[in-house]
Design a protein around this motif. Sequence first.
Motif, PDB file in Angstrom:
ATOM      1  N   ALA A 188       0.856  -1.187   0.000  1.00 34.46           N
ATOM      2  CA  ALA A 188       0.000   0.000   0.000  1.00 34.46           C
ATOM      3  C   ALA A 188       0.884   1.226   0.000  1.00 34.46           C
ATOM      4  CB  ALA A 188      -0.882  -0.015   1.238  1.00 34.46           C
ATOM      5  N   SER A 189       0.571   2.182  -0.875  1.00 32.93           N
ATOM      6  CA  SER A 189       1.385   3.394  -0.925  1.00 32.93           C
ATOM      7  C   SER A 189       0.477   4.602  -1.087  1.00 32.93           C
ATOM      8  CB  SER A 189       2.372   3.304  -2.093  1.00 32.93           C
ATOM      9  OG  SER A 189       1.647   3.107  -3.287  1.00 32.93           O
ATOM     10  N   ALA A 190       0.979   5.750  -0.721  1.00 40.37           N
ATOM     11  CA  ALA A 190       0.228   6.999  -0.886  1.00 40.37           C
ATOM     12  C   ALA A 190       1.212   8.147  -0.875  1.00 40.37           C
ATOM     13  CB  ALA A 190      -0.780   7.167   0.247  1.00 40.37           C
ATOM     14  N   LYS A 191       0.785   9.219  -1.536  1.00 45.02           N
ATOM     15  CA  LYS A 191       1.660  10.390  -1.625  1.00 45.02           C
ATOM     16  C   LYS A 191       1.978  10.914  -0.224  1.00 45.02           C
ATOM     17  CE  LYS A 191       1.369  14.461  -4.246  1.00 45.02           C
ATOM     18  NZ  LYS A 191       0.371  15.351  -4.773  1.00 45.02           N
ATOM     19  N   GLY A 192       3.260  11.117   0.050  1.00 42.56           N
ATOM     20  CA  GLY A 192       3.664  11.723   1.314  1.00 42.56           C
ATOM     21  C   GLY A 192       3.653  10.779   2.500  1.00 42.56           C
ATOM     22  N   LEU A 193       3.316   9.492   2.283  1.00 45.21           N
ATOM     23  CA  LEU A 193       3.287   8.550   3.417  1.00 45.21           C
ATOM     24  C   LEU A 193       4.266   7.414   3.186  1.00 45.21           C
ATOM     25  CD1 LEU A 193      -0.536   8.059   4.057  1.00 45.21           C
ATOM     26  CD2 LEU A 193       1.026   9.602   5.230  1.00 45.21           C
ATOM     27  N   LYS A 194       4.741   6.848   4.293  1.00 48.39           N
ATOM     28  CA  LYS A 194       5.599   5.667   4.191  1.00 48.39           C
ATOM     29  C   LYS A 194       4.739   4.487   3.759  1.00 48.39           C
ATOM     30  CE  LYS A 194       8.865   6.126   7.767  1.00 48.39           C
ATOM     31  NZ  LYS A 194       8.940   5.868   9.176  1.00 48.39           N
ATOM     32  N   SER A 195       5.220   3.748   2.774  1.00 53.63           N
ATOM     33  CA  SER A 195       4.438   2.596   2.271  1.00 53.63           C
ATOM     34  C   SER A 195       4.514   1.442   3.268  1.00 53.63           C
ATOM     35  CB  SER A 195       5.010   2.102   0.955  1.00 53.63           C
ATOM     36  OG  SER A 195       5.150   3.172   0.085  1.00 53.63           O
ATOM     37  N   HIS A 196       3.640   0.484   3.071  1.00 54.57           N
ATOM     38  CA  HIS A 196       3.698  -0.723   3.892  1.00 54.57           C
ATOM     39  C   HIS A 196       3.397  -1.925   3.018  1.00 54.57           C
ATOM     40  CE1 HIS A 196       2.337  -3.017   7.759  1.00 54.57           C
ATOM     41  NE2 HIS A 196       3.561  -3.316   7.405  1.00 54.57           N
ATOM     42  N   THR A 197       4.146  -2.993   3.242  1.00 51.88           N
ATOM     43  CA  THR A 197       3.916  -4.241   2.501  1.00 51.88           C
ATOM     44  C   THR A 197       3.747  -5.354   3.514  1.00 51.88           C
ATOM     45  OG1 THR A 197       5.228  -3.498   0.635  1.00 51.88           O
ATOM     46  CG2 THR A 197       4.971  -5.862   0.851  1.00 51.88           C
ATOM     47  N   ILE A 198       2.724  -6.179   3.318  1.00 51.22           N
ATOM     48  CA  ILE A 198       2.640  -7.351   4.195  1.00 51.22           C
ATOM     49  C   ILE A 198       2.609  -8.617   3.353  1.00 51.22           C
ATOM     50  CG2 ILE A 198       1.618  -6.439   6.315  1.00 51.22           C
ATOM     51  CD1 ILE A 198      -1.079  -7.390   5.287  1.00 51.22           C
ATOM     52  N   THR A 199       3.174  -9.652   3.935  1.00 49.05           N
ATOM     53  CA  THR A 199       3.181 -10.957   3.275  1.00 49.05           C
ATOM     54  C   THR A 199       2.265 -11.861   4.075  1.00 49.05           C
ATOM     55  OG1 THR A 199       5.432 -10.570   2.629  1.00 49.05           O
ATOM     56  CG2 THR A 199       4.677 -12.836   2.490  1.00 49.05           C
ATOM     57  N   ILE A 200       1.342 -12.443   3.370  1.00 54.61           N
ATOM     58  CA  ILE A 200       0.390 -13.293   4.083  1.00 54.61           C
ATOM     59  C   ILE A 200       0.669 -14.734   3.686  1.00 54.61           C
ATOM     60  CG2 ILE A 200      -2.047 -13.792   4.453  1.00 54.61           C
ATOM     61  CD1 ILE A 200      -1.830 -10.613   3.118  1.00 54.61           C
ATOM     62  N   SER A 201       1.174 -15.466   4.637  1.00 55.64           N
ATOM     63  CA  SER A 201       1.454 -16.869   4.334  1.00 55.64           C
ATOM     64  C   SER A 201       0.314 -17.680   4.906  1.00 55.64           C
ATOM     65  CB  SER A 201       2.773 -17.276   4.976  1.00 55.64           C
ATOM     66  OG  SER A 201       2.612 -17.249   6.366  1.00 55.64           O
ATOM     67  N   GLY A 202       0.307 -18.978   4.586  1.00 57.33           N
ATOM     68  CA  GLY A 202      -0.767 -19.852   5.047  1.00 57.33           C
ATOM     69  C   GLY A 202      -0.989 -19.762   6.545  1.00 57.33           C
ATOM     70  N   LYS A 203       0.105 -19.720   7.302  1.00 57.16           N
ATOM     71  CA  LYS A 203      -0.012 -19.762   8.755  1.00 57.16           C
ATOM     72  C   LYS A 203      -0.780 -18.561   9.305  1.00 57.16           C
ATOM     73  CE  LYS A 203       4.302 -21.371   9.346  1.00 57.16           C
ATOM     74  NZ  LYS A 203       5.527 -20.698   9.707  1.00 57.16           N
ATOM     75  N   GLU A 204      -0.545 -17.411   8.686  1.00 59.63           N
ATOM     76  CA  GLU A 204      -1.172 -16.206   9.211  1.00 59.63           C
ATOM     77  C   GLU A 204      -2.688 -16.219   9.066  1.00 59.63           C
ATOM     78  OE1 GLU A 204       1.592 -12.407   8.642  1.00 59.63           O
ATOM     79  OE2 GLU A 204       1.864 -14.082   7.286  1.00 59.63           O
ATOM     80  N   TYR A 205      -3.190 -17.078   8.184  1.00 56.70           N
ATOM     81  CA  TYR A 205      -4.624 -17.098   7.962  1.00 56.70           C
ATOM     82  C   TYR A 205      -5.375 -17.821   9.073  1.00 56.70           C
ATOM     83  CZ  TYR A 205      -4.688 -15.204   3.246  1.00 56.70           C
ATOM     84  OH  TYR A 205      -4.620 -14.385   2.170  1.00 56.70           O
ATOM     85  N   LEU A 206      -4.715 -18.743   9.696  1.00 55.96           N
ATOM     86  CA  LEU A 206      -5.460 -19.549  10.674  1.00 55.96           C
ATOM     87  C   LEU A 206      -5.333 -18.998  12.086  1.00 55.96           C
ATOM     88  CD1 LEU A 206      -5.017 -23.241   9.579  1.00 55.96           C
ATOM     89  CD2 LEU A 206      -7.143 -21.984   9.762  1.00 55.96           C
TER      90      LEU A 206
END
Length: 945
Positions: A927-945
């Motif tokens: 996720a990115s936006a003008k003037g803001l620090k972006s953020h990226t997340i990785t969603i692996s199988g484990k995080e879903y449960l």
Amino acid sequence: MKTIFPKEILLYFIFLISICTFAQNKSERELILIDKEWRFSLGHSYDKQKDFGHAEGYFSYLAKTGFADGPASSQFDDRAWRILDLPHDWIVEQSFSESASYSHGFKAAGKGFPEKSIGWYRKKISIPESDQGKIISLKFDGVFRNSKVFFNGYFLGTAESGYNGFEYDVTSYVNYGGQNTIVVRVDASMEEGWFYEGAGIYRHVYLQKTNPLHVIENGTYVTSEIKTNNAEVSAEVSIENKGNYKGAIEIIQTILDPSGKEITSSSENALAPDFYKTVKYSSKLKVNNPFLWDIDSPNLYRLVTQIKQEGKIVDRYETSFGIRTIKFDPENGFFLNGKALKLKGTNNHQDHAGIGTALPDELQYYRIKKLKEMGSNAYRCSHNPPTPELLEACDKLGMLVIDETRLMGINEYHLDDLKRMIERDRNHPSIFCWSVGNEEWNIEGNIVGERITNVMQGFAKSIDSTRPVTVGISSGFKSGISSVVEIMGYNYMGNGDIDAHRNEFKSQPGMGTEEGSTFATRGVYFTDDTKHYQSAYDRKPRPTFYSIEEGWKFYATRPYLAGMFIWTGFDYRGEPTPYGWPSVTSYFGMMDVCGFSKDNVFYLKSWWGNEPALHIMPHWNWSGMEGQEIDVWVHSNCDEVELFLNKKSLGKKKMEQYGHLEWKVKYTPGTLEAIGYKNGKKILSDIQKTTENPEAIKLSIDKENNVNANVSVITVEVTDKKGLHVPMANNEITFAIKGGKILGVGNGNPTSLEKDQFIDEILLTPITDFEEQKVTTEILPQQLPVYSDNDWTTAFKDRDYKKQAPSYVYRGQFELKDYSAIKNVNFFYKKIGVEVVVFVNGNKVNSSAEDPQKYILNSNILKEGENSLYIIATPLQKIKDWDVMNTDPGIIQVVTPSKPWTRQLFNGYAQVIIQKENNNKPVILSASAKGLKSHTITISGKEYL
Ligand code: GAL
């Protein structure tokens, strides 16, 4: 009675379901989900040409069997259509328009938009030779609405209701060992309800294979009676014989306990039903010391019904059920398993932010969990039967349900809807009451209403004798429906005198089927009609409606009332009362359309929940209002609450039962803190801090709700440099995803006219003015020759197939509107010749490697407006006189790639719903936006449960 911890049960069930699916024996019954890869295109509600010539044939599908025409025919060329997966709602994909339906949320589709009211779905499936002898059927969970289904060009039937499930037997039409074509024409040009309903195949579709001797659709009915510590389970099963077998059968019914252990079994010998007849058989089974289904421990049993024919199991059918007792008492309200339980309910429609009515199953769990977290224990499906997965979620998570059909009447249209709902749903332990109508103003207070209710109520009882019937009533509580309905459904205290009605009808139990209809915009604390902002303080919304607190105080203090159902748990599209355009969603929800909490959620957590609760409102970012008084409210179930501003006490107040506390506080930036006391001891605190400007984007995953580990809900917010959530942020965020796809975006802003989905737009452009000339040679040119202008005639008109020329040149044109090089243009050619060369605007084009009948047209040969198409071809030969020769050269497909997915935050929040491509691979969302620090997340199988 024993109880089991619900989470363990849930996990155990997931495990069991996977085992059982695996263990399913193909010779018994197969249920194959066929949601993937359907072709889709919009048609037209009255322009036959734009509806692909459907139903135009001299003999069409109602005249002769197998004469389905246009896209309904299996020969139809759908290569240019879009490919999508179900569930699908085409209305949510559209833009908004002021002239569109107010009640359905102003999406420019459906009623009033003939070019966006018909949806065509096509899918090819192969059915192996080895399926000969089986009964093959298609099972639809629900299509909105008025669907017609065709299979290999055979018309199967029409299903008017947008909410019923239906099945079609296609056995006689199957092409064994080859391809079979399913076609569904959906007509959403008429609405059923006065709220957003979506359009399309928005629930699951299955291919089902059974033996001729099988349990019918929704063919079991499991009830139980508890005697001291044991339950006597009656398992009724309806078996149909679509084959010629005559003779003995054995019906074996087995109960598995919540841990999957077989605990009891019965076997009955019977005679097989006659050809095409259905017979009901019943077994009684005993469960000692049962694990009861309860809202806190939703224990589920399974009944496995097996049919044995000549020593071989020919069908195996599973029914999930629960053992529990329900009772309405006119003096003391509702009882679950013998214990009084106040119903703390919400009404809800079935749509969600970003995805409309096409909810992946995981979202059902997400929503029910959110309601449970708020302290709610009951759900009214207003005003239609829900998707089966919603009921499964309620069964598994412990949420009581009122299941509702809408239109009242005594004819097949009405009673069939009611019957389908009850037969489909009667094994769900979560359902405690049927509702047969809502606010039928024309009949509520008269003899017609009374008569209809008597019929519908009696009819419901004849299908399920274990649950009572209610109707939501709003125009006075006295005569008509009110005087005969089994459980009085009061819709709003302001609509009549509830106590007076109860005094007159002392033996009639009652509950508040609707209460509230309050208005609130999440995160807004000053009503501003110019902006369509409704402040989130819980206030009486209109003269005849009451606040949530007023409503709950009334219901909570009257034991004879079983409880109340708030209008509504979640905001929904449509009904943007008290506003209109450009408000497109309702303001009634305790949560917004995404499920983000408005402040009333904390009132309910305080008085509905079982945990200590404390919430302070509003946020504390009121720059420019320094020194002005702000209303500060605290929702809590503590005995006392003390408020502090920048560490200075503003006084301690006693909490009234079912109340809230208020202070007037002069605004100074800093920290506003509430401390809650129970029995004189500090037990909780909540703060609101003035934040700085947004600095960074923060993505977080809702970790708990995902059952199938495939779809997830992501919260998007922004934080200041100290990491504090910035409450009024409205930055536009852009998203990118790898390893999956985004299904929809939302933010809970009722006036947002932003796109819910960013998908490639496909425009199908016809080839017009199609003409021909004879050519005297068979040799096809490599450069476009000059042809005499005088010899063009309408293509194929008066063609004498016995005396064809060596070759023909055809010319036509297609129009490109708003053309730009970013658009991808393809010509899907349909065979009109043996050898062909194709020229576009004078340039020879070659067919693509993937499909010899597809031409990918390069942008440098295309132009805005009219484009010319020449096809030079040696002719197809007509072999038999009755051969139907193709005269259609094909279609031009213009694909406009979608813009990147974006959404503005609304008062600090937005939501992204994502789906994995492949369960083994992680998904990466940025996720990115003008003037803001972006953020990226990785969603692996484990995080879903
Ligand atoms: C009720 C109705 C609901 C909804 C609500 C809005 O009268 O039953 O469906 O329209 O009003 O206030």
